[in-house]
Design a protein around this motif. Structure first.
Motif, mmCIF file in Angstrom:
data_model
loop_
_atom_site.group_PDB
_atom_site.id
_atom_site.type_symbol
_atom_site.label_atom_id
_atom_site.label_comp_id
_atom_site.label_asym_id
_atom_site.label_seq_id
_atom_site.Cartn_x
_atom_site.Cartn_y
_atom_site.Cartn_z
ATOM 1 N N ALA A 202 0.831 -1.212 0.000
ATOM 2 C CA ALA A 202 0.000 0.000 0.000
ATOM 3 C C ALA A 202 0.865 1.261 0.000
ATOM 4 N N LEU A 203 1.939 1.237 0.762
ATOM 5 C CA LEU A 203 2.822 2.402 0.825
ATOM 6 C C LEU A 203 3.565 2.597 -0.491
ATOM 7 N N ILE A 204 4.126 1.528 -1.000
ATOM 8 C CA ILE A 204 4.975 1.608 -2.189
ATOM 9 C C ILE A 204 4.180 1.911 -3.458
ATOM 10 N N HIS A 205 2.970 1.384 -3.564
ATOM 11 C CA HIS A 205 2.216 1.502 -4.810
ATOM 12 C C HIS A 205 1.160 2.595 -4.793
ATOM 13 N N GLN A 206 1.149 3.449 -3.779
ATOM 14 C CA GLN A 206 0.159 4.518 -3.731
ATOM 15 C C GLN A 206 0.447 5.583 -4.782
ATOM 16 N N ASP A 207 -0.575 6.356 -5.090
ATOM 17 C CA ASP A 207 -0.445 7.466 -6.028
ATOM 18 C C ASP A 207 -0.177 8.735 -5.219
#
Length: 190
Positions: free
Chosen positions: A83-88
């Motif tokens: 969730a942290l790495i792939h957020q916009d």
């Protein structure tokens, strides 16, 4: 000098928020905590904070009574790291949120999934490559595309219902479910 993300206006709204609700809906909350440290520096502390507050059951392990969380730590770790790495980061007014209910945990991040949810296990694509590389250098992710595989292996080993992966136009949400008896599961969960 402590790392406080609120000192950086461009990312201050992207701090992880953890909310624990009483029951199975949002009508009453027990607490809400917003992270102040950066993702890499604060990840271990956030995981410790979260694991201490999860619903637990009493189990005997090697003859010793222990309180064991309903959710495997590896599964939670992988879902939150994703969730942290792939957020916009371009989405405004919203950041990553971890919501704890009596029967589930929901992890949401801004930005829809770059991969269709029915292909999420066998395709890789990173939205934030530099963040992923930094998190890998801290040992917080592998950047190999195996995090969700590990999540599902842990969930299966604990005989938990399969997680839901819900992508909308503006967000991605992963729902991890607490233990259910076989007769409580839906046909799709079985």
């Amino acid at each position: 000098m402590p790392c406080d993300v609120t000192a950086f206006p461009s990312i201050a709204g992207k701090a992880v928020r953890i909310v624990k609700y009483t029951g199975r809906d949002k009508s009453r909350s027990d607490f809400e905590q917003e992270g102040k440290k950066g993702y890499a520096v604060g990840f271990t502390g956030m995981m410790r904070f979260l694991m201490e507050r999860l619903p637990k059951d009493e189990r005997y392990i090697d003859g010793v009574r222990r309180m064991v969380p309903h959710f495997p730590e590896t599964a939670i770790r992988e879902v939150i790291a994703n969730a942290l790495i792939h957020q916009d980061f371009m989405a405004t007014g919203v950041g990553p949120v971890v919501e704890i209910y009596d029967n589930r945990i929901e992890v949401s991040n801004p930005g829809n999934s770059l991969i269709s949810t029915d292909r999420i296990l066998d395709e890789r694509r990173s939205r934030n490559e530099k963040l992923a590389a930094t998190m890998r250098s801290f040992g917080l992710c592998e950047e190999r595309g195996g995090g969700l595989d590990k999540t599902l292996i842990e969930i299966e080993a604990e005989h938990l219902p399969a997680p839901d992966f819900i992508s909308s136009e503006n967000s991605m949400r992963v729902v991890l479910f607490a233990p259910k008896s076989f007769n409580q599961m839906s046909k799709a969960e079985k």
